[in-house]
Motif scaffolding. Structure first.
Motif, PDB file in Angstrom:
ATOM      1  N   VAL A  30     -17.836   8.671   3.649  1.00 17.35           N
ATOM      2  CA  VAL A  30     -18.738   9.135   2.378  1.00 17.35           C
ATOM      3  C   VAL A  30     -19.068   7.848   1.623  1.00 17.35           C
ATOM      4  O   VAL A  30     -20.271   7.524   1.235  1.00 17.35           O
ATOM      5  CB  VAL A  30     -18.335  10.237   1.541  1.00 17.35           C
ATOM      6  N   ALA A  31     -18.011   7.037   1.356  1.00 18.03           N
ATOM      7  CA  ALA A  31     -17.948   5.709   0.516  1.00 18.03           C
ATOM      8  C   ALA A  31     -19.250   4.762   1.277  1.00 18.03           C
ATOM      9  O   ALA A  31     -19.586   4.129   0.996  1.00 18.03           O
ATOM     10  CB  ALA A  31     -16.859   5.237   0.144  1.00 18.03           C
ATOM     11  N   VAL A  32     -18.602   4.753   2.578  1.00 13.78           N
ATOM     12  CA  VAL A  32     -19.319   3.501   3.226  1.00 13.78           C
ATOM     13  C   VAL A  32     -20.786   4.003   3.469  1.00 13.78           C
ATOM     14  O   VAL A  32     -21.701   2.932   3.285  1.00 13.78           O
ATOM     15  CB  VAL A  32     -18.926   3.495   4.731  1.00 13.78           C
ATOM     16  N   ALA A  33     -21.291   5.372   3.385  1.00 12.25           N
ATOM     17  CA  ALA A  33     -22.695   5.745   3.401  1.00 12.25           C
ATOM     18  C   ALA A  33     -23.281   5.148   2.162  1.00 12.25           C
ATOM     19  O   ALA A  33     -24.527   4.893   2.150  1.00 12.25           O
ATOM     20  CB  ALA A  33     -22.674   7.065   3.695  1.00 12.25           C
ATOM     21  N   LYS A  34     -22.645   4.887   1.028  1.00 10.37           N
ATOM     22  CA  LYS A  34     -23.323   4.506  -0.241  1.00 10.37           C
ATOM     23  C   LYS A  34     -23.398   3.008  -0.269  1.00 10.37           C
ATOM     24  O   LYS A  34     -24.101   2.665  -1.131  1.00 10.37           O
ATOM     25  CB  LYS A  34     -22.342   5.047  -1.434  1.00 10.37           C
ATOM     26  N   LEU A  35     -22.993   2.283   0.580  1.00 10.54           N
ATOM     27  CA  LEU A  35     -22.918   0.761   0.667  1.00 10.54           C
ATOM     28  C   LEU A  35     -23.744   0.267   1.854  1.00 10.54           C
ATOM     29  O   LEU A  35     -24.338  -0.692   1.746  1.00 10.54           O
ATOM     30  CB  LEU A  35     -21.662   0.080   0.318  1.00 10.54           C
ATOM     31  N   GLY A  36     -23.788   1.001   2.957  1.00  9.98           N
ATOM     32  CA  GLY A  36     -23.901   0.397   4.261  1.00  9.98           C
ATOM     33  C   GLY A  36     -22.760   0.045   5.040  1.00  9.98           C
ATOM     34  O   GLY A  36     -21.906  -0.535   4.286  1.00  9.98           O
ATOM     35  N   TRP A  37     -22.636   0.048   6.236  1.00 13.02           N
ATOM     36  CA  TRP A  37     -21.591  -0.732   7.041  1.00 13.02           C
ATOM     37  C   TRP A  37     -21.077  -2.245   6.962  1.00 13.02           C
ATOM     38  O   TRP A  37     -19.877  -2.449   6.650  1.00 13.02           O
ATOM     39  CB  TRP A  37     -21.655  -0.401   8.365  1.00 13.02           C
ATOM     40  N   ALA A 193     -27.207  -0.458   2.584  1.00 13.41           N
ATOM     41  CA  ALA A 193     -27.768   0.976   2.140  1.00 13.41           C
ATOM     42  C   ALA A 193     -28.683   0.640   0.628  1.00 13.41           C
ATOM     43  O   ALA A 193     -28.072  -0.495   0.066  1.00 13.41           O
ATOM     44  CB  ALA A 193     -26.895   1.794   1.936  1.00 13.41           C
ATOM     45  N   PRO A 194     -29.689   1.416   0.437  1.00 14.07           N
ATOM     46  CA  PRO A 194     -30.181   1.096  -0.751  1.00 14.07           C
ATOM     47  C   PRO A 194     -29.321   1.334  -1.850  1.00 14.07           C
ATOM     48  O   PRO A 194     -28.673   2.397  -2.123  1.00 14.07           O
ATOM     49  CB  PRO A 194     -31.358   2.185  -0.750  1.00 14.07           C
ATOM     50  N   LEU A 195     -29.091   0.339  -2.776  1.00 12.47           N
ATOM     51  CA  LEU A 195     -28.004   0.422  -3.526  1.00 12.47           C
ATOM     52  C   LEU A 195     -28.470   0.688  -4.915  1.00 12.47           C
ATOM     53  O   LEU A 195     -29.505   0.452  -5.489  1.00 12.47           O
ATOM     54  CB  LEU A 195     -27.491  -1.232  -3.794  1.00 12.47           C
ATOM     55  N   GLY A 253     -17.101   6.608  11.642  1.00 10.69           N
ATOM     56  CA  GLY A 253     -17.588   8.041  10.841  1.00 10.69           C
ATOM     57  C   GLY A 253     -18.958   7.877  10.652  1.00 10.69           C
ATOM     58  O   GLY A 253     -19.760   8.812  10.767  1.00 10.69           O
ATOM     59  N   TYR A 254     -19.335   6.777   9.822  1.00 12.15           N
ATOM     60  CA  TYR A 254     -20.475   6.575   9.281  1.00 12.15           C
ATOM     61  C   TYR A 254     -21.644   6.286  10.339  1.00 12.15           C
ATOM     62  O   TYR A 254     -22.548   6.879  10.230  1.00 12.15           O
ATOM     63  CB  TYR A 254     -20.379   5.489   8.293  1.00 12.15           C
ATOM     64  N   VAL A 255     -21.220   5.745  11.363  1.00 14.94           N
ATOM     65  CA  VAL A 255     -22.136   5.370  12.388  1.00 14.94           C
ATOM     66  C   VAL A 255     -22.725   6.427  13.180  1.00 14.94           C
ATOM     67  O   VAL A 255     -23.705   6.876  13.761  1.00 14.94           O
ATOM     68  CB  VAL A 255     -21.599   4.141  13.367  1.00 14.94           C
ATOM     69  N   TYR A 256     -21.261   7.346  13.420  1.00 13.95           N
ATOM     70  CA  TYR A 256     -21.754   8.532  14.244  1.00 13.95           C
ATOM     71  C   TYR A 256     -22.502   9.668  13.380  1.00 13.95           C
ATOM     72  O   TYR A 256     -23.574  10.309  13.708  1.00 13.95           O
ATOM     73  CB  TYR A 256     -20.566   9.248  14.744  1.00 13.95           C
ATOM     74  N   LEU A 257     -22.081   9.715  12.185  1.00 18.87           N
ATOM     75  CA  LEU A 257     -22.984  10.808  11.317  1.00 18.87           C
ATOM     76  C   LEU A 257     -23.919  10.626  10.299  1.00 18.87           C
ATOM     77  O   LEU A 257     -24.796  11.382  10.054  1.00 18.87           O
ATOM     78  CB  LEU A 257     -21.672  11.480  10.491  1.00 18.87           C
ATOM     79  N   ASP A 259     -26.010   8.583   6.925  1.00 21.64           N
ATOM     80  CA  ASP A 259     -25.728   8.566   5.490  1.00 21.64           C
ATOM     81  C   ASP A 259     -25.563  10.117   4.790  1.00 21.64           C
ATOM     82  O   ASP A 259     -25.549  10.189   3.622  1.00 21.64           O
ATOM     83  CB  ASP A 259     -26.718   7.710   4.840  1.00 21.64           C
ATOM     84  N   LYS A 260     -25.691  11.203   5.525  1.00 21.50           N
ATOM     85  CA  LYS A 260     -25.749  12.405   4.993  1.00 21.50           C
ATOM     86  C   LYS A 260     -24.312  12.953   5.059  1.00 21.50           C
ATOM     87  O   LYS A 260     -24.160  14.124   4.874  1.00 21.50           O
ATOM     88  CB  LYS A 260     -26.810  13.369   5.864  1.00 21.50           C
ATOM     89  N   VAL A 261     -23.520  12.221   5.420  1.00 27.55           N
ATOM     90  CA  VAL A 261     -21.910  12.475   5.709  1.00 27.55           C
ATOM     91  C   VAL A 261     -21.325  13.164   4.280  1.00 27.55           C
ATOM     92  O   VAL A 261     -21.761  12.596   3.363  1.00 27.55           O
ATOM     93  CB  VAL A 261     -20.998  11.423   6.217  1.00 27.55           C
ATOM     94  N   THR A 262     -20.695  14.211   4.374  1.00 32.89           N
ATOM     95  CA  THR A 262     -19.900  14.669   3.254  1.00 32.89           C
ATOM     96  C   THR A 262     -18.732  15.330   3.515  1.00 32.89           C
ATOM     97  O   THR A 262     -18.289  15.383   4.666  1.00 32.89           O
ATOM     98  CB  THR A 262     -20.715  16.014   2.719  1.00 32.89           C
TER      99      THR A 262
END
Length: 356
Positions: A30-37, A193-195, A253-257, A259-262
């Motif tokens: 979830v945290a990675v999704a907010k920054l980008g990999w 990711a859009p920051l 986890g971010y790559v598979y799921l 940016d909508k991961v929760t």
């Protein structure tokens, strides 16, 4: 009689892993999704370096003051020649900050235990507070029977194995089904990711919580057979394990799921054998992690409420008062766990409020 100490370097590494790789790992995607990999990798590596640096500094101070057995005692020893107002400030604020951090983390671990039990038995329809209460009853005999972190050595190594299961089971399930089947609807993956300011702070709060080992290190060193071996345990064993697990859960986890991961990583796979296996690993992992942190704060209360030397005594009075204290603390952390029942939000809140 006195309690026996003398943890080996490898057991110490296992205790550090049990303490550091706690609930923070479960919501890293979830945290990675907010920054980008790409930014997330940089952030995790920088925080790892900072974590190692601070740990080595604490170890060097501990080597200068071997008689200090707690974080608060070490800070007081380090400020022994400082002006009186600084010594008073350290004496008051250090244990307060340490115990608030640990107590809040125990509430999060209690919440994680309840969620793991609910995921492990999805056909039993009970509310989360009930599952969490059952988890607290599982914890009670474990914590009541251990007054040192090295007491349950089998559980320490089982915890290391279940961390692997917590990480690998969801990722292997996603790998088997492929990216297209695993990716959440309308979800995307970004290197950058859009920051937004709020998302940056949120991600950093989760990252810092995941790397917050400093408040436990003095107590861990104090149980070692040879404190001089601490850098080998921390840098040579615990830190590589930690960063590999974090990168696996966060980045893959971010790559598979997308940016909508929760929530927790295991929440994003359907109910079945894989989710049950992951839930079991989370349950064991959180039980042991709770045990490690609860021993530290319980020893602090034990020495304050009863008398200082009771923490190292192996007597009926020491054990009876210990059981009363841990029962009270488990009850309090159960109440805390119900205040913020949303896992990712609780991780961000603790990271922002207590880790700095």
């Amino acid at each position: 009689e006195k309690l026996k100490f003398g943890n080996s370097m490898h057991l110490t590494a296992g205790i550090i892993i049990a303490d550091v790789v706690g609930a923070g790992i479960l919501s890293l995607a979830v945290a990675v999704a907010k920054l980008g990999w790409s930014l997330a990798i940089v952030g995790l590596l920088l925080l790892l370096a900072l974590n190692i640096h601070v740990a080595v500094l604490i170890w060097r101070v501990k080597m200068d003051f071997p008689e200090a057995n707690t974080y608060a005692e070490l800070m007081e020893a380090g400020f022994a020649r400082a002006p009186a107002f600084q010594r008073h400030f350290v004496a008051v604020c250090t244990p307060m900050a340490q115990h608030m951090n640990i107590f809040a983390a125990l509430g999060l671990y209690m919440l994680s235990i309840g969620r793991a039990l609910a995921s492990l038995f999805p056909d039993l329809h009970m509310c989360l507070p009930t599952w969490t209460l059952i988890g607290s009853l599982l914890l009670l005999p474990m914590v009541a029977g251990a007054r040192t972190m090295g007491k349950w050595q089998v559980l320490i190594w089982l915890n290391v194995a279940t961390i692997g299961g917590t990480v690998l089971i969801p990722l292997l399930y996603m790998s088997r089904n492929g990216v297209d089947a695993s990716r959440l609807s309308n979800s995307a993956v970004y290197a950058f990711a859009p920051l937004e300011f709020a998302s940056i702070i949120s991600a950093l709060s989760t990252f810092t919580f995941a790397f917050s080992s400093q408040l436990m290190l003095v107590e861990i060193m104090s149980e070692m057979r040879d404190v001089a071996e601490f850098p080998r345990a921390f840098i040579g064993i615990a830190s590589p394990f930690q960063i590999i697990a974090y990168l696996a859960v966060g980045i893959l986890g971010y790559v598979y799921l997308g940016d909508k991961v929760t929530g927790m990583i295991g929440d994003n796979i359907p109910f079945g054998y894989a989710s049950s296996g992951a839930a079991f690993c989370v349950l064991v992992h959180m039980l042991v992690t709770y045990l490690i942190k609860c021993i530290v704060i319980s020893r602090a209360f034990h020495g304050t409420v009863v008398y200082k030397d009771v923490v190292n005594e192996d007597s009926p009075v020491a054990w009876t008062s210990w059981v009363v204290i841990v029962t009270f603390l488990i009850g309090c952390t159960y109440m805390i766990s119900q205040l913020v029942p949303f896992f990712a939000d609780a991780v961000e809140l603790l990271g922002a409020l207590t880790t700095p």
